[in-house]
Design a protein around this motif. Structure first.
Motif, mmCIF file in Angstrom:
data_model
loop_
_atom_site.group_PDB
_atom_site.id
_atom_site.type_symbol
_atom_site.label_atom_id
_atom_site.label_comp_id
_atom_site.label_asym_id
_atom_site.label_seq_id
_atom_site.Cartn_x
_atom_site.Cartn_y
_atom_site.Cartn_z
ATOM 1 N N MET A 1 -1.701 -5.578 5.031
ATOM 2 C CA MET A 1 -2.804 -5.218 4.133
ATOM 3 C C MET A 1 -2.287 -5.206 2.690
ATOM 4 O O MET A 1 -1.234 -4.640 2.404
ATOM 5 C CB MET A 1 -3.367 -3.845 4.504
ATOM 6 N N SER A 2 -3.054 -5.834 1.797
ATOM 7 C CA SER A 2 -2.634 -5.908 0.409
ATOM 8 C C SER A 2 -2.747 -4.548 -0.266
ATOM 9 O O SER A 2 -3.446 -3.636 0.206
ATOM 10 C CB SER A 2 -3.487 -6.930 -0.344
ATOM 11 N N ALA A 3 -2.053 -4.420 -1.410
ATOM 12 C CA ALA A 3 -2.122 -3.162 -2.166
ATOM 13 C C ALA A 3 -3.545 -2.890 -2.618
ATOM 14 O O ALA A 3 -4.001 -1.729 -2.613
ATOM 15 C CB ALA A 3 -1.173 -3.234 -3.358
ATOM 16 N N ALA A 4 -4.271 -3.934 -3.020
ATOM 17 C CA ALA A 4 -5.655 -3.752 -3.464
ATOM 18 C C ALA A 4 -6.529 -3.242 -2.320
ATOM 19 O O ALA A 4 -7.382 -2.363 -2.512
ATOM 20 C CB ALA A 4 -6.213 -5.053 -4.022
ATOM 21 N N ALA A 5 -6.324 -3.779 -1.119
ATOM 22 C CA ALA A 5 -7.111 -3.334 0.035
ATOM 23 C C ALA A 5 -6.810 -1.879 0.367
ATOM 24 O O ALA A 5 -7.713 -1.107 0.719
ATOM 25 C CB ALA A 5 -6.823 -4.228 1.237
ATOM 26 N N GLN A 6 -5.535 -1.475 0.252
ATOM 27 C CA GLN A 6 -5.184 -0.081 0.504
ATOM 28 C C GLN A 6 -5.831 0.839 -0.525
ATOM 29 O O GLN A 6 -6.368 1.906 -0.182
ATOM 30 C CB GLN A 6 -3.659 0.075 0.480
ATOM 31 N N THR A 7 -5.772 0.445 -1.793
ATOM 32 C CA THR A 7 -6.389 1.258 -2.841
ATOM 33 C C THR A 7 -7.893 1.347 -2.644
ATOM 34 O O THR A 7 -8.498 2.415 -2.813
ATOM 35 C CB THR A 7 -6.079 0.657 -4.225
ATOM 36 N N LEU A 8 -8.511 0.229 -2.268
ATOM 37 C CA LEU A 8 -9.951 0.221 -2.043
ATOM 38 C C LEU A 8 -10.331 1.153 -0.898
ATOM 39 O O LEU A 8 -11.294 1.921 -0.997
ATOM 40 C CB LEU A 8 -10.413 -1.205 -1.741
ATOM 41 N N GLY A 9 -9.569 1.104 0.210
ATOM 42 C CA GLY A 9 -9.848 1.981 1.340
ATOM 43 C C GLY A 9 -9.704 3.453 0.979
ATOM 44 O O GLY A 9 -10.538 4.286 1.350
ATOM 45 N N LEU A 10 -8.639 3.773 0.228
ATOM 46 C CA LEU A 10 -8.432 5.158 -0.183
ATOM 47 C C LEU A 10 -9.539 5.622 -1.124
ATOM 48 O O LEU A 10 -10.025 6.761 -1.028
ATOM 49 C CB LEU A 10 -7.059 5.287 -0.849
#
Length: 267
Positions: A1-10
């Motif tokens: 999972m990309s950093a952007a996807a992790q930030t978006l999920g959080l």
């Protein structure tokens, strides 16, 4: 999972949590504000050994505490008069003191009747109250006018303040994560769609990539769903320095919470 996807999920999780905290805080405020409908102003709630503050209007000729008499009181219940003073807003006189409930007071509703010396016409004024004595703290909490105190054991206003603070903290973190997400998306050639219009003949998207990112009218970009998966292509129709507009097929399965990515469609 990309950093952007992790930030978006959080960010989404914190946004949901913040919304839930604020909604609960609003319910608690409604509980507190509506408690007056479940509370009788002439009823004092207490446990044996406690005292409850009292303040009430008295006739103008009542100017000293010794003119406030207890006409009827149950065993273990007494009145303490601290002062007689002018009324705050509407004039007249007030007395302030406390209803004191002794350890020997019996549980249940007990009448308390106050009286004053006769006025110049011989009329005697009285004030009637109910002293509700509870057997223990659990019984008192179960009869609380606040539902939150009945079910959770806490008064609504402090709890609402805590939940509102937690909700605002979550929304503050959402804002900070949005700044981080924007930087991460830009570095990956992506951007959030901030204006979404579904027209009968076309889907119109506006986003934060523009001329300084190398976009020109006619370029093909990818449209991404909320989960960052590509759903189809779009064509850039208008370019500004830091933003652009693109159009796509109205049949694309995408909503307002969508994204775009530079480069040709992967479909």
């Amino acid at each position: 999972m990309s950093a952007a996807a992790q930030t978006l999920g959080l960010r989404r999780q914190l946004g949901r949590a913040g919304g839930i905290f604020l909604a609960l805080a609003m319910l608690l405020l409604l509980d507190g504000m509506s408690s007056g409908l479940r509370r009788h102003p002439d009823t004092f709630r207490a446990l044996p050994g406690e005292s409850v503050g009292i303040s009430a209007n008295v006739p103008m000729f009542v100017d000293t505490p010794d003119k406030i008499l207890v006409q009827s009181a149950p065993r273990g219940v007494s009145l303490r008069v601290d002062q007689v003073m002018p009324g705050y807003w509407m004039g007249g006189r007030l007395f302030a003191g406390a209803v004191e409930v002794g350890p020997e007071a019996r549980p249940g509703d007990q009448p308390l009747v106050l009286s004053f010396p006769p006025d110049e016409t011989g009329k005697v004024y009285t004030l009637s109250y109910t002293v509700r004595v509870y057997a223990d703290a659990a019984a008192m909490r179960a009869d609380s006018p606040y539902y939150s105190e009945r079910w959770l054991g806490y008064a609504p206003y402090p709890l609402a303040g805590i939940l509102a603070g937690m909700g605002l903290a979550c929304l503050g973190l959402v804002f900070l994560l949005s700044l981080r997400l924007e930087a991460q998306l830009t570095a990956a050639g992506m951007a959030e769609v901030y204006k979404f219009r579904r027209k009968p003949e076309v889907l119109e998207l506006e986003f934060g990539l523009g001329g300084r990112h190398g976009l020109t009218p006619g370029d093909q970009i990818q449209v991404l769903a909320a989960n960052l998966l590509c759903v189809g292509p779009a064509t850039v129709t208008e370019v500004r320095e830091g933003a652009a507009t693109a159009t796509a097929s109205p049949l694309l399965n995408v909503g307002p919470d969508s994204f775009v990515r530079l480069g040709p469609s992967a479909s």
